[in-house]
Design an enzyme around this catalytic site. Sequence first.
Site, PDB file in Angstrom:
ATOM      1  N   ASP A  87       1.034  -0.630   0.223  1.00 25.97           N
ATOM      2  CA  ASP A  87      -0.532  -0.165  -0.276  1.00 25.97           C
ATOM      3  C   ASP A  87       0.734   1.086  -0.317  1.00 25.97           C
ATOM      4  O   ASP A  87       1.739   1.270  -0.485  1.00 25.97           O
ATOM      5  CB  ASP A  87      -0.731   0.081   1.128  1.00 25.97           C
ATOM      6  CG  ASP A  87      -2.233   0.978   1.501  1.00 25.97           C
ATOM      7  OD1 ASP A  87      -2.932   1.049   0.767  1.00 25.97           O
ATOM      8  OD2 ASP A  87      -1.912   2.351   1.989  1.00 25.97           O
ATOM      9  N   HIS A 137      -7.214  -6.633  -0.842  1.00 24.51           N
ATOM     10  CA  HIS A 137      -6.380  -5.463  -0.580  1.00 24.51           C
ATOM     11  C   HIS A 137      -4.902  -5.859   0.291  1.00 24.51           C
ATOM     12  O   HIS A 137      -3.599  -5.450   0.486  1.00 24.51           O
ATOM     13  CB  HIS A 137      -6.379  -4.262  -0.670  1.00 24.51           C
ATOM     14  CG  HIS A 137      -5.483  -3.324  -0.016  1.00 24.51           C
ATOM     15  ND1 HIS A 137      -5.241  -2.746  -1.344  1.00 24.51           N
ATOM     16  CD2 HIS A 137      -5.434  -1.976   0.629  1.00 24.51           C
ATOM     17  CE1 HIS A 137      -4.101  -1.404  -0.784  1.00 24.51           C
ATOM     18  NE2 HIS A 137      -4.266  -1.358   0.600  1.00 24.51           N
TER      19      HIS A 137
END
Length: 331
Positions: free
Chosen positions: A105, A308
Amino acid sequence: MIEMPPLKFAKTNGIRMGYYEAGPVTDKPPVVLCHGWPEIAFSWRHQIKALSEAGIRVIAPDQRGYGATDRPEPVEAYDMEHLTGDLVGLLDHLEIEKAIFVGHDWGGFVVWQMPLRHPTRVAGVVGVNTPHWDRAPMDPIALFRQRFGDKMYIVQFQDPGRGPDKIFSSRVEQTFDLLMREPTGAPPNKPTEPPVAGVGASAKTNLAIPDMVAAYDARFDPRKPILSAEERKVFVDTFTKTGFTGGINWYRNFTRNWERSKGLDHHITVPSLMIMAENDAVLPPSAAEGMEKLVADLEKHLVKDSGHWTQQEKPEEVSAILIEWRRRRFG
């Protein structure tokens, strides 16, 4: 039982940074694990254990604004120069010449910048979900606003009144209950418009996360949580104490980072690995298409059935990929 090494501290780049370290000190080059938003070094708990048990030295910091690390007040104290400089200072503190930097991320954006800004300190780079892009053609925030509107979370995060910070801080449990779940349904479609260089997010993605958190009720969410009750408590307790502003300030430097990166050569020559997650809606595998033009020595690996939070959703697979690549490329 959650296993983490003891918390240590380093003075680096004008702040005190909390970090965790495991594995043999003699192992070179060590692996530095850099978390994203809203996460902490604890997000790498599975990899810290697996890599250290495989004989690899691992270092996982709480980065600037997070967890046990200082949270400076000025927004510009969270720009890319500071974030990469913190990692250089951590290496200096540990008397390490070069490291392999692994980032998920936002941590991915930081680690891809390391060989551009501090090439003598980088042995290799691994992006987890986050690809490496060239400099965006215009101010990324203007691009986000133009493409997604004012409700898109990164645009909302620019709010000088810090409304999103207050929403998350007053609903810490709701924030993690909403965000840290497995995705449902099929993988995201290949975007009709590609992700904007240096920005990410396809045209199908318009995540008004602050609004979603404010309206969220976990009782009506069919998705499976990725955290145990014990793990969830670590995140909730940490962010209840620290708030979210430090991490959101990273987003408030998108424009500053873009302005200050003018003229920076974005080509990378160190051994690099891109780990993609099949079902990540914000950073889909398609976002990594074309990376080969900028990254000369690149391998790619797709993690299937993962959203994610890849290193937490598929910990054994991510750890195995890292161990195999690290041994093959660095001995």
